[in-house]
Design a protein around this motif. Structure first.
Motif, PDB file in Angstrom:
ATOM      1  N   GLU A  28      -3.837   3.962  -0.329  1.00 47.14           N
ATOM      2  CA  GLU A  28      -2.699   3.648  -0.317  1.00 47.14           C
ATOM      3  C   GLU A  28      -1.949   2.949  -1.154  1.00 47.14           C
ATOM      4  O   GLU A  28      -2.126   1.925  -1.992  1.00 47.14           O
ATOM      5  CB  GLU A  28      -2.269   3.864   0.762  1.00 47.14           C
ATOM      6  CG  GLU A  28      -1.810   2.848   1.216  1.00 47.14           C
ATOM      7  CD  GLU A  28      -1.629   2.943   3.027  1.00 47.14           C
ATOM      8  OE1 GLU A  28      -1.736   3.790   2.895  1.00 47.14           O
ATOM      9  OE2 GLU A  28      -1.699   1.969   3.452  1.00 47.14           O
ATOM     10  N   ALA A  29      -0.631   2.964  -1.594  1.00 45.53           N
ATOM     11  CA  ALA A  29      -0.649   2.805  -2.561  1.00 45.53           C
ATOM     12  C   ALA A  29       0.577   1.333  -1.986  1.00 45.53           C
ATOM     13  O   ALA A  29       0.163   0.356  -2.768  1.00 45.53           O
ATOM     14  CB  ALA A  29       1.296   3.051  -3.611  1.00 45.53           C
ATOM     15  N   ASP A  30       0.504   0.765  -0.973  1.00 42.78           N
ATOM     16  CA  ASP A  30       1.496   0.148   0.619  1.00 42.78           C
ATOM     17  C   ASP A  30      -0.072  -1.099  -0.118  1.00 42.78           C
ATOM     18  O   ASP A  30       0.555  -2.078   0.187  1.00 42.78           O
ATOM     19  CB  ASP A  30       1.389   0.205   1.662  1.00 42.78           C
ATOM     20  CG  ASP A  30       2.663   1.092   2.090  1.00 42.78           C
ATOM     21  OD1 ASP A  30       3.951   0.806   0.770  1.00 42.78           O
ATOM     22  OD2 ASP A  30       2.464   2.028   2.776  1.00 42.78           O
ATOM     23  N   GLN A  31      -1.344  -1.418  -0.016  1.00 47.58           N
ATOM     24  CA  GLN A  31      -1.996  -1.852  -0.492  1.00 47.58           C
ATOM     25  C   GLN A  31      -1.846  -2.850  -1.766  1.00 47.58           C
ATOM     26  O   GLN A  31      -2.067  -4.101  -1.633  1.00 47.58           O
ATOM     27  CB  GLN A  31      -3.653  -1.505  -0.591  1.00 47.58           C
ATOM     28  CG  GLN A  31      -4.075  -0.889   0.724  1.00 47.58           C
ATOM     29  CD  GLN A  31      -5.568  -0.098   0.116  1.00 47.58           C
ATOM     30  OE1 GLN A  31      -5.658   0.587  -0.433  1.00 47.58           O
ATOM     31  NE2 GLN A  31      -5.990   0.344   1.798  1.00 47.58           N
ATOM     32  N   TYR A  32      -0.883  -2.017  -2.664  1.00 46.48           N
ATOM     33  CA  TYR A  32      -0.741  -2.840  -3.814  1.00 46.48           C
ATOM     34  C   TYR A  32       0.291  -4.702  -3.198  1.00 46.48           C
ATOM     35  O   TYR A  32       0.176  -5.169  -4.006  1.00 46.48           O
ATOM     36  CB  TYR A  32       0.286  -2.063  -4.864  1.00 46.48           C
ATOM     37  CG  TYR A  32       1.328  -2.704  -5.902  1.00 46.48           C
ATOM     38  CD1 TYR A  32      -0.319  -2.843  -7.131  1.00 46.48           C
ATOM     39  CD2 TYR A  32       2.057  -3.517  -5.514  1.00 46.48           C
ATOM     40  CE1 TYR A  32       0.480  -3.625  -8.433  1.00 46.48           C
ATOM     41  CE2 TYR A  32       2.726  -3.760  -7.610  1.00 46.48           C
ATOM     42  CZ  TYR A  32       1.121  -3.970  -8.402  1.00 46.48           C
ATOM     43  OH  TYR A  32       2.109  -4.715  -9.001  1.00 46.48           O
ATOM     44  N   PHE A  33       1.332  -4.079  -2.144  1.00 40.28           N
ATOM     45  CA  PHE A  33       1.588  -4.277  -1.733  1.00 40.28           C
ATOM     46  C   PHE A  33       1.626  -5.816  -0.619  1.00 40.28           C
ATOM     47  O   PHE A  33       2.217  -6.321  -0.279  1.00 40.28           O
ATOM     48  CB  PHE A  33       3.513  -4.125  -1.364  1.00 40.28           C
ATOM     49  CG  PHE A  33       3.450  -3.363  -2.409  1.00 40.28           C
ATOM     50  CD1 PHE A  33       4.461  -3.872  -2.993  1.00 40.28           C
ATOM     51  CD2 PHE A  33       4.108  -1.955  -2.035  1.00 40.28           C
ATOM     52  CE1 PHE A  33       5.333  -2.774  -4.216  1.00 40.28           C
ATOM     53  CE2 PHE A  33       5.575  -1.133  -3.106  1.00 40.28           C
ATOM     54  CZ  PHE A  33       5.110  -1.534  -3.929  1.00 40.28           C
ATOM     55  N   MET A  34       0.243  -5.732  -0.243  1.00 41.97           N
ATOM     56  CA  MET A  34      -0.191  -6.646   0.232  1.00 41.97           C
ATOM     57  C   MET A  34      -0.584  -8.312  -0.340  1.00 41.97           C
ATOM     58  O   MET A  34      -1.299  -8.263  -1.381  1.00 41.97           O
ATOM     59  CB  MET A  34      -1.644  -6.167   1.227  1.00 41.97           C
ATOM     60  CG  MET A  34      -1.036  -4.502   1.925  1.00 41.97           C
ATOM     61  SD  MET A  34       0.009  -4.946   3.425  1.00 41.97           S
ATOM     62  CE  MET A  34      -1.234  -6.514   4.458  1.00 41.97           C
ATOM     63  N   ARG A  35       0.226  -9.490   0.474  1.00 48.34           N
ATOM     64  CA  ARG A  35       0.400 -10.315  -0.846  1.00 48.34           C
ATOM     65  C   ARG A  35      -1.073 -11.196   0.798  1.00 48.34           C
ATOM     66  O   ARG A  35      -0.393 -11.747   1.600  1.00 48.34           O
ATOM     67  CB  ARG A  35       1.305 -11.375  -1.119  1.00 48.34           C
ATOM     68  CG  ARG A  35       2.037 -10.436  -2.170  1.00 48.34           C
ATOM     69  CD  ARG A  35       0.794 -10.206  -3.612  1.00 48.34           C
ATOM     70  NE  ARG A  35       1.636  -9.000  -4.137  1.00 48.34           N
ATOM     71  CZ  ARG A  35       1.105  -7.825  -4.218  1.00 48.34           C
ATOM     72  NH1 ARG A  35       0.179  -7.677  -3.953  1.00 48.34           N
ATOM     73  NH2 ARG A  35       2.014  -7.480  -5.805  1.00 48.34           N
ATOM     74  N   ASP A  36      -1.924 -11.776   0.728  1.00 49.48           N
ATOM     75  CA  ASP A  36      -2.565 -12.836   2.009  1.00 49.48           C
ATOM     76  C   ASP A  36      -2.099 -12.258   3.020  1.00 49.48           C
ATOM     77  O   ASP A  36      -1.852 -13.256   4.207  1.00 49.48           O
ATOM     78  CB  ASP A  36      -1.759 -13.763   1.786  1.00 49.48           C
ATOM     79  CG  ASP A  36      -2.767 -14.493  -0.007  1.00 49.48           C
ATOM     80  OD1 ASP A  36      -3.411 -14.437  -0.230  1.00 49.48           O
ATOM     81  OD2 ASP A  36      -1.250 -15.053   0.156  1.00 49.48           O
ATOM     82  N   GLY A  37      -2.723 -10.755   3.323  1.00 56.43           N
ATOM     83  CA  GLY A  37      -2.360 -10.024   4.280  1.00 56.43           C
ATOM     84  C   GLY A  37      -0.937  -9.758   4.658  1.00 56.43           C
ATOM     85  O   GLY A  37      -0.831  -9.088   6.267  1.00 56.43           O
TER      86      GLY A  37
END
Length: 132
Positions: A28-37
């Motif tokens: 999903e596109a939201d995975q791009y915005f994950m930083r160190d959980g």
């Protein structure tokens, strides 16, 4: 049979939660915005997030680097308009995947965990296209 499952719905509908129950690869596109959980949304990066999602989908459909080809890929994004799925339909055709497009409804009172403002959700609701 190779399957590409596109989960559509408004923020908080449970797309990501449902995707995890289906097995296969979840993107999903939201995975791009994950930083160190931690989820760190930046609206100026939304195009990059969707490009990331598409490139990850393509990578899983083909043998690319260390990733392996898989027969079930689930992409969960809002997909409020038909054109937003076009790239996925094209990839599916190119690599021989059958596409299932499912709309996830918020009938369970789910909350959007990414802090999407209610006015933005209402805009998405108003532009949501359905092809029956």
């Amino acid at each position: 049979m190779k399957q590409l499952i596109l989960l559509r719905g408004l923020p908080g509908s449970g797309k990501s939660t449902f995707a995890k129950t289906l097995g296969g690869i979840h993107i999903e596109a939201d995975q791009y915005f994950m930083r160190d959980g931690v989820y760190e949304f930046d609206a100026s990066q939304i195009k990059n997030a969707h490009n990331y999602c598409q490139s990850q989908t393509r990578a899983w459909m083909t043998h690319n680097g260390e990733q392996i080809k898989t027969d079930k890929i689930i992409v969960s994004n809002t997909f409020t308009q038909e054109w937003e799925m076009d790239a996925y339909f094209e990839m599916a055709k190119e690599f021989g995947y059958q596409v299932f497009s499912l709309i996830v409804e918020n009938r369970h009172g789910g909350m959007n965990v990414h802090g999407c403002p209610e006015d933005k959700i209402e805009q998405m609701r108003n532009r949501f296209e359905i092809k029956l």
